[in-house]
Motif scaffolding. Structure first.
Motif, mmCIF file in Angstrom:
data_model
loop_
_atom_site.group_PDB
_atom_site.id
_atom_site.type_symbol
_atom_site.label_atom_id
_atom_site.label_comp_id
_atom_site.label_asym_id
_atom_site.label_seq_id
_atom_site.Cartn_x
_atom_site.Cartn_y
_atom_site.Cartn_z
ATOM 1 N N ALA A 57 -58.936 5.262 -60.501
ATOM 2 C CA ALA A 57 -60.178 4.927 -59.802
ATOM 3 C C ALA A 57 -60.618 3.525 -60.204
ATOM 4 O O ALA A 57 -61.553 3.335 -60.963
ATOM 5 N N THR A 58 -59.886 2.524 -59.708
ATOM 6 C CA THR A 58 -60.139 1.144 -60.116
ATOM 7 C C THR A 58 -61.221 0.469 -59.288
ATOM 8 O O THR A 58 -61.598 -0.649 -59.579
ATOM 9 N N VAL A 59 -61.690 1.134 -58.248
ATOM 10 C CA VAL A 59 -62.885 0.681 -57.539
ATOM 11 C C VAL A 59 -63.746 1.913 -57.321
ATOM 12 O O VAL A 59 -63.257 2.960 -56.889
ATOM 13 N N THR A 60 -65.014 1.807 -57.674
ATOM 14 C CA THR A 60 -65.883 2.967 -57.581
ATOM 15 C C THR A 60 -67.305 2.499 -57.326
ATOM 16 O O THR A 60 -67.637 1.327 -57.516
ATOM 17 N N GLY A 61 -68.126 3.428 -56.874
ATOM 18 C CA GLY A 61 -69.494 3.048 -56.564
ATOM 19 C C GLY A 61 -70.343 4.241 -56.193
ATOM 20 O O GLY A 61 -69.867 5.367 -56.074
ATOM 21 N N TYR A 62 -71.630 3.960 -56.015
ATOM 22 C CA TYR A 62 -72.570 5.004 -55.607
ATOM 23 C C TYR A 62 -73.665 4.374 -54.760
ATOM 24 O O TYR A 62 -73.904 3.156 -54.823
ATOM 25 N N LEU A 95 -71.480 -1.188 -56.954
ATOM 26 C CA LEU A 95 -70.027 -1.202 -57.079
ATOM 27 C C LEU A 95 -69.561 -1.716 -58.435
ATOM 28 O O LEU A 95 -70.213 -2.553 -59.057
ATOM 29 N N SER A 96 -68.400 -1.215 -58.833
ATOM 30 C CA SER A 96 -67.636 -1.804 -59.933
ATOM 31 C C SER A 96 -66.193 -1.893 -59.478
ATOM 32 O O SER A 96 -65.603 -0.905 -59.034
ATOM 33 N N ALA A 118 -68.118 -8.110 -55.825
ATOM 34 C CA ALA A 118 -68.475 -7.032 -56.744
ATOM 35 C C ALA A 118 -68.050 -7.399 -58.148
ATOM 36 O O ALA A 118 -66.990 -8.001 -58.359
ATOM 37 N N GLY A 119 -68.857 -7.036 -59.120
ATOM 38 C CA GLY A 119 -68.502 -7.281 -60.503
ATOM 39 C C GLY A 119 -67.651 -6.178 -61.078
ATOM 40 O O GLY A 119 -67.489 -5.102 -60.481
ATOM 41 N N TRP A 130 -75.736 -0.165 -62.455
ATOM 42 C CA TRP A 130 -75.037 -1.322 -61.897
ATOM 43 C C TRP A 130 -75.921 -1.996 -60.841
ATOM 44 O O TRP A 130 -76.662 -1.313 -60.120
ATOM 45 N N PRO A 131 -75.825 -3.304 -60.704
ATOM 46 C CA PRO A 131 -76.628 -3.987 -59.684
ATOM 47 C C PRO A 131 -76.099 -3.690 -58.288
ATOM 48 O O PRO A 131 -74.915 -3.392 -58.112
ATOM 49 N N PRO A 132 -76.957 -3.770 -57.285
ATOM 50 C CA PRO A 132 -76.469 -3.555 -55.915
ATOM 51 C C PRO A 132 -75.555 -4.687 -55.480
ATOM 52 O O PRO A 132 -75.843 -5.864 -55.704
ATOM 53 N N ALA A 133 -74.440 -4.323 -54.871
ATOM 54 C CA ALA A 133 -73.503 -5.318 -54.340
ATOM 55 C C ALA A 133 -73.714 -5.547 -52.849
ATOM 56 O O ALA A 133 -73.340 -6.595 -52.322
ATOM 57 N N LEU A 134 -74.314 -4.547 -52.171
ATOM 58 C CA LEU A 134 -74.498 -4.642 -50.729
ATOM 59 C C LEU A 134 -75.682 -3.763 -50.346
ATOM 60 O O LEU A 134 -75.833 -2.652 -50.850
ATOM 61 N N THR A 135 -76.535 -4.282 -49.474
ATOM 62 C CA THR A 135 -77.630 -3.494 -48.920
ATOM 63 C C THR A 135 -77.321 -3.185 -47.471
ATOM 64 O O THR A 135 -77.080 -4.091 -46.656
ATOM 65 N N LEU A 136 -77.279 -1.899 -47.153
ATOM 66 C CA LEU A 136 -76.955 -1.440 -45.807
ATOM 67 C C LEU A 136 -78.233 -1.175 -45.028
ATOM 68 O O LEU A 136 -79.112 -0.439 -45.493
#
Length: 515
Positions: free
Chosen positions: A4-9, A25-26, A55-56, A71-77
């Motif tokens: 799971a090298t890319v993950t998010g919520y 995201l991370s 993404a960081g 984690w900080p937001p990477a994208l606002t939908l």
């Protein structure tokens, strides 16, 4: 889980049209992430596609299981008002030296209060997803007493590849050690708890089937029933006709129950095509600036450590709803309880069970058009009875099962079908308890009103059933329960009788679409 090298919520996890959702995201090495958002039902409808979101590479902080990732937001939908209510899959993809790595997140677009777009409202079992989620540490099965909703879901809860052993219910019997399921999880690098909760195995196939059949269903999260109780204000005035619970719906808060029981009490219909339903009480705490609570509290077997224990808030104790300290058995809402049920086709419990109900009252309207007769087996073709099952205390009159009413099951509850089920003992548990702790059946017996760990107390609940049944509230609200997590596995062409019964239920109780 190393893959799971890319993950998010997403936060919040539920939003109305016109609102916003932040994606946190991370990404390994801080790689840009391709993000695709799609509503998933009969079709996968892509609504957003962003090929390169910065993404960081964020570490998972210590205590993330309890306090979230932060984690900080990477994208606002921006949620377009035209997006239909439903489950929205957020697919995350990065390239690692020419190899694709994929992760998943989710959010729900809920209907506005008083503006249903369908006659049926279904709540995803998100509380149960979070209870089993072991991302970043413990869950409520490994010693945790609170879990954060602000963290990714471990692999397996939002996406599963096909393969033998995907269902936690044993399909190829006998398999008392559940080797097929455990092998599937290990082969696909999924959480060891991913068979017990999540979107892929219950809600997803139900919505796919329902939409193919032409039924419209609005979708919310469990927490929405607490945060927005007016969603189920009543069946009249353009409100919902039917509330739906699907699959494994184990964890309920007090306000959730108030919302659904109030709906039934005002004449609304409810169908619990689920099992282990509302077995544990939980509390949603730590509200965020966006509104929803960030933490779910569940002390369970550690109930004496719960801060409300021994206080005037004892009714909120995060223990079994049937616990003598809580005194609000779930039978009062659903008609059945896991206390009087157990497991079917899981490990060493009903290992060679039929996977279907023995029908007792074939003349009931639920069975119209099926051709089912007394004593026939219902649902075995799709192993419709499996995993966790709910029943009621029953006896027999003129050869037919009837509830005794001693455990909170409402007066007038009609038993339509039954299947043997039983709880884990020390010798049959798939995860045996430590020597200094009671087995599951001993714990349940000890916590029931008037219960104890003596042989006679344990014997009272050692021989349970999955019970398919129904009752009608004084206001006319019809409640139907499958008494098993796995009803949905009879849909999709697997079992024509289960499909017809589900159509009968939706046609009779779902009512016409709102105007």
């Amino acid at each position: 889980m190393a893959f799971a090298t890319v993950t998010g919520y997403c936060w919040p996890q539920s939003v109305v049209g016109g609102g916003t959702v932040s994606l946190h995201l991370s990404s390994a090495g801080g790689r840009e992430v391709a993000v695709e958002v799609a509503r998933v039902g009969r079709h996968r409808e892509v609504v957003v596609s962003e090929p390169a979101v910065p993404a960081g590479d964020h570490p998972t902080p210590q205590g993330a299981d309890r306090e979230g990732c932060g984690w900080p937001p990477a994208l606002t939908l921006e949620v377009d008002p035209s997006w239909r209510s439903g489950y929205y899959e957020v697919r995350l993809e990065i390239d690692v030296d020419g190899r694709r790595r994929v992760g998943h997140a989710f959010f729900v677009v809920r209907p506005r209060v008083g503006q249903p777009t369908a006659p049926v409202l279904m709540a995803l079992t998100t509380n149960t997803w979070h209870a089993y989620n072991d991302f970043g540490g413990r869950n409520l099965y490994t010693g945790g007493t609170s879990v954060s909703l602000q963290r990714p879901m471990s692999p397996g809860y939002l996406h599963k590849p096909p393969g033998a052993g995907r269902r936690v219910t044993t399909l190829q019997v006998p398999d008392p050690e559940m080797a097929a399921h455990r092998g599937y999880l290990q082969l696909n690098h999924l959480s060891p708890y991913a068979g017990s909760a999540g979107w892929p195995d219950w809600e997803l196939p139900f919505l796919q089937w329902a939409e193919r059949e032409g039924y419209e269903v609005d979708v919310v999260t469990n927490a929405d029933l607490e945060d927005h109780p007016q969603l189920l204000a009543g069946p009249g005035d353009g409100g919902y006709s039917l509330y739906l619970s699907i699959g494994h719906d184990e964890y309920w808060s007090g306000p959730m129950r108030d919302t659904v029981e109030g709906f039934i009490g005002r004449g609304g219909h409810a169908a619990f095509l689920s099992g282990n339903t509302s077995f544990w009480q939980v509390r949603l705490e730590d509200p965020t600036p966006e509104g929803p609570a960030a933490t779910m509290v569940g002390y369970k077997g550690q109930l004496k450590d719960d801060p409300v224990y021994g206080t005037d808030r004892i009714g909120e104790l995060s223990a079994m709803w049937s616990d003598r300290e809580v005194g609000r058995p779930e039978n009062q809402m659903t008609g059945v309880s896991f206390v009087r049920g157990g497991y079917h086709r899981i490990g060493k419990r009903a290992t060679r069970g039929a996977g279907g109900y023995t029908v007792h009252r074939p003349d009931h309207w639920l069975f119209e058009g099926t051709g089912i007769g007394y004593g026939d087996l219902l649902g075995a073709a799709g192993t419709t009875v499996g995993y966790e099952c709910d029943g009621c205390d029953l006896t027999y009159v003129d050869g037919l099962p009837v509830p005794t009413g001693s455990d909170g099951t409402p007066e007038g509850f009609t038993i339509l079908g039954t299947v043997p089920a039983c709880h884990f003992t020390r010798d049959t548990a798939t995860r045996p308890p430590p020597p200094d702790q009671p087995s599951e059946v001993e714990f349940i017996a000890a916590r029931m009103a008037g219960g104890g760990r003596g042989p006679e107390d344990v014997a009272r609940i050692s021989h349970g059933h999955a019970v398919l049944g129904t009752y009608t509230s004084p206001a006319g609200g019809v409640v139907v329960t499958s008494g098993s997590t796995d009803w949905v596995h009879g849909l999709g062409g697997r079992d024509p009788e289960v499909e017809q019964i589900t159509r009968n239920l939706l046609d009779r109780l779902g009512g016409p679409p709102p105007t």
